[in-house]
Design an enzyme around this catalytic site. Sequence first.
Site, PDB file in Angstrom:
ATOM      1  N   ARG A 243       0.857  -1.181   0.121  1.00  0.00           N
ATOM      2  CA  ARG A 243       0.030   0.180   0.021  1.00  0.00           C
ATOM      3  C   ARG A 243       1.193   1.216  -0.027  1.00  0.00           C
ATOM      4  NH1 ARG A 243      -3.470  -2.890  -1.230  1.00  0.00           N
ATOM      5  NH2 ARG A 243      -5.545  -3.521  -0.294  1.00  0.00           N
ATOM      6  N   HIS A 291      -1.407   0.020 -10.018  1.00  0.00           N
ATOM      7  CA  HIS A 291      -1.927  -1.060  -8.950  1.00  0.00           C
ATOM      8  C   HIS A 291      -2.212  -2.151  -9.624  1.00  0.00           C
ATOM      9  CE1 HIS A 291      -3.968  -1.442  -4.796  1.00  0.00           C
ATOM     10  NE2 HIS A 291      -3.865  -2.699  -5.277  1.00  0.00           N
TER      11      HIS A 291
HETATM   12  N1  LIG Z   1      -0.865  -4.413  -5.195  1.00  0.00           N
HETATM   13  C1  LIG Z   1      -1.735  -5.421  -5.192  1.00  0.00           C
HETATM   14  O1  LIG Z   1      -2.522  -5.607  -6.299  1.00  0.00           O
HETATM   15  C2  LIG Z   1      -1.963  -6.010  -4.032  1.00  0.00           C
HETATM   16  C3  LIG Z   1      -2.578  -7.424  -4.223  1.00  0.00           C
HETATM   17  C4  LIG Z   1      -3.092  -8.065  -3.095  1.00  0.00           C
HETATM   18  C5  LIG Z   1      -2.378  -7.673  -2.037  1.00  0.00           C
HETATM   19  N2  LIG Z   1      -1.827  -6.486  -1.598  1.00  0.00           N
HETATM   20  C6  LIG Z   1      -1.304  -5.961  -0.392  1.00  0.00           C
HETATM   21  O2  LIG Z   1      -0.479  -7.066   0.347  1.00  0.00           O
HETATM   22  C7  LIG Z   1      -0.993  -6.969   1.768  1.00  0.00           C
HETATM   23  C8  LIG Z   1      -0.472  -8.328   2.144  1.00  0.00           C
HETATM   24  O3  LIG Z   1      -1.516  -9.593   1.818  1.00  0.00           O
HETATM   25  P1  LIG Z   1      -1.287 -10.846   2.581  1.00  0.00           P
HETATM   26  O4  LIG Z   1      -2.609 -11.629   1.907  1.00  0.00           O
HETATM   27  O5  LIG Z   1      -0.070 -11.719   2.426  1.00  0.00           O
HETATM   28  O6  LIG Z   1      -1.611 -10.525   3.913  1.00  0.00           O
HETATM   29  P2  LIG Z   1      -1.375 -11.562   5.141  1.00  0.00           P
HETATM   30  O7  LIG Z   1      -1.382 -12.904   5.139  1.00  0.00           O
HETATM   31  O8  LIG Z   1      -2.386 -11.066   6.468  1.00  0.00           O
HETATM   32  O9  LIG Z   1       0.151 -11.002   5.708  1.00  0.00           O
HETATM   33  C9  LIG Z   1       0.262  -9.858   6.134  1.00  0.00           C
HETATM   34  C10 LIG Z   1       1.875 -10.055   6.820  1.00  0.00           C
HETATM   35  O10 LIG Z   1       2.321  -8.722   7.070  1.00  0.00           O
HETATM   36  C11 LIG Z   1       2.873  -8.935   8.319  1.00  0.00           C
HETATM   37  N3  LIG Z   1       2.764  -7.726   9.138  1.00  0.00           N
HETATM   38  C12 LIG Z   1       1.731  -6.964   9.654  1.00  0.00           C
HETATM   39  N4  LIG Z   1       1.845  -5.804  10.442  1.00  0.00           N
HETATM   40  C13 LIG Z   1       3.300  -5.743  10.270  1.00  0.00           C
HETATM   41  C14 LIG Z   1       4.220  -4.853  10.890  1.00  0.00           C
HETATM   42  N5  LIG Z   1       3.752  -3.893  11.605  1.00  0.00           N
HETATM   43  N6  LIG Z   1       5.496  -5.008  10.617  1.00  0.00           N
HETATM   44  C15 LIG Z   1       5.945  -6.120   9.722  1.00  0.00           C
HETATM   45  N7  LIG Z   1       5.080  -6.904   9.393  1.00  0.00           N
HETATM   46  C16 LIG Z   1       3.987  -6.825   9.583  1.00  0.00           C
HETATM   47  C17 LIG Z   1       2.017  -9.949   9.018  1.00  0.00           C
HETATM   48  O11 LIG Z   1       2.809 -10.600  10.064  1.00  0.00           O
HETATM   49  P3  LIG Z   1       2.401 -11.783  11.096  1.00  0.00           P
HETATM   50  O12 LIG Z   1       2.950 -12.884  10.209  1.00  0.00           O
HETATM   51  O13 LIG Z   1       3.358 -11.760  12.360  1.00  0.00           O
HETATM   52  O14 LIG Z   1       1.097 -11.464  11.405  1.00  0.00           O
HETATM   53  C18 LIG Z   1       2.069 -10.841   7.979  1.00  0.00           C
HETATM   54  O15 LIG Z   1       2.985 -11.684   7.827  1.00  0.00           O
HETATM   55  C19 LIG Z   1      -2.266  -7.032   1.567  1.00  0.00           C
HETATM   56  O16 LIG Z   1      -2.624  -6.213   2.942  1.00  0.00           O
HETATM   57  C20 LIG Z   1      -2.472  -5.692   0.661  1.00  0.00           C
HETATM   58  O17 LIG Z   1      -2.449  -4.552   1.305  1.00  0.00           O
HETATM   59  C21 LIG Z   1      -1.364  -5.817  -2.874  1.00  0.00           C
END
Ligand SMILES: NC(=O)c1ccc[n+]([C@@H]2O[C@H](COP(=O)([O-])OP(=O)(O)OC[C@H]3O[C@@H](n4cnc5c(N)ncnc54)[C@H](OP(=O)(O)O)[C@@H]3O)[C@@H](O)[C@H]2O)c1
Length: 328
Positions: A243, A291
Amino acid sequence: MIGGMRILVTHSEPGAGLAWRRELAERLPDARIAIDAATPDGASEPAHAAGPGFEADWAVGWSPPADLFERQPRLRAFFSSGAGVDHLLRHPGLPPALPVVRLEDAGMATLMADYCLHALLHIAHRHDEYARRQAERRWHELAPIPREALPVGIVGMGVLGTRVAGAIARAGFPVRGFSRGPRRAEGVEGVETMHGAARWPDFLAATRVLVLLAPRTPETEDLIDAAALARLRPDGWVVNVARGALVVDADLIAALDSGRLAGAVLDVFREEPLPESHPFWHHPRIRITPHASAPTQVAVSAAQVAAKIAAMARGETPGGLVDRARGY
Ligand SMILES: NC(=O)c1ccc[n+]([C@@H]2O[C@H](COP(=O)([O-])OP(=O)(O)OC[C@H]3O[C@@H](n4cnc5c(N)ncnc54)[C@H](OP(=O)(O)O)[C@@H]3O)[C@@H](O)[C@H]2O)c1
């Protein structure tokens, strides 16, 4: 009970509401599925729009209108049609106790791994420099950067980060992952994982290519500021596919202008679409995509949401249930 359930599709993007309605209807043939009349598809397709008395059990979508939750008081859960839920959690009308459920992978992990691997190969093979030379019609061969000289640090080792880490590690790049809490990079050989504020400086100091894949939360907003960028290895890169709010725009530009950073690949921005006047557009060391790194795959995602609705209807807790206090 699945038969007779009512599902509302509410999507701000034209066409997306219709696609979601069609794909959900295939998987839940007994459900009544309507598009929110206040969204573009609801307005243009009155035959599929929810009438005034349509009170939904479940809603699925992206950027719901401001009054949606007021109009739909019987909702049992809201399903995000993306992996991120930060915009939804900031919705002023979202009832505090309403369960919010996000997508898990649903076809996005492969796309995200491709995008990040492509960014890394682009860096390793000096394609940015070739593009600059081409503009000057200069024929000049450059040595590729050895992969061991491009240690990658992934912030966010969740569903997507873990898959990206695996793809990058298999391609021969050294990879470290950083998460909020302790987490093993399951199924990914050779990826060191770190967590916690005390390890953050070490993680940054070991990283030359910083890949951002953590959700936007109060903790991650402005995480990548001048101090964080200054800790990266020299000639570093930032690849932001998470983001825009994770990065302080002005600090990123200053680090690029000073030569501290070699480049940035940005897919996400504080304001989207990125305003025409934003300096990122014209910066010679920034590559931009709109995006587009991992767009929602509607058919796979609708199948996942249908399964999660069925699980919740049976009284089970679905995967991807958002922890509202944690923010993801
Ligand atoms: N650009 C795009 O097209 C696109 C598409 C899809 C998603 N995204 C973005 O990608 C993000 C991740 O998706 P996901 O499905 O992988 O989410 P997820 O499975 O919830 O994983 C989030 C990860 O971020 C870590 N995290 C959370 N807060 C943190 C902090 N303060 N410092 C360090 N690490 C932290 C979490 O730690 P823990 O393991 O300790 O919980 C977890 O490992 C989404 O939230 C979205 O914003 C972007």
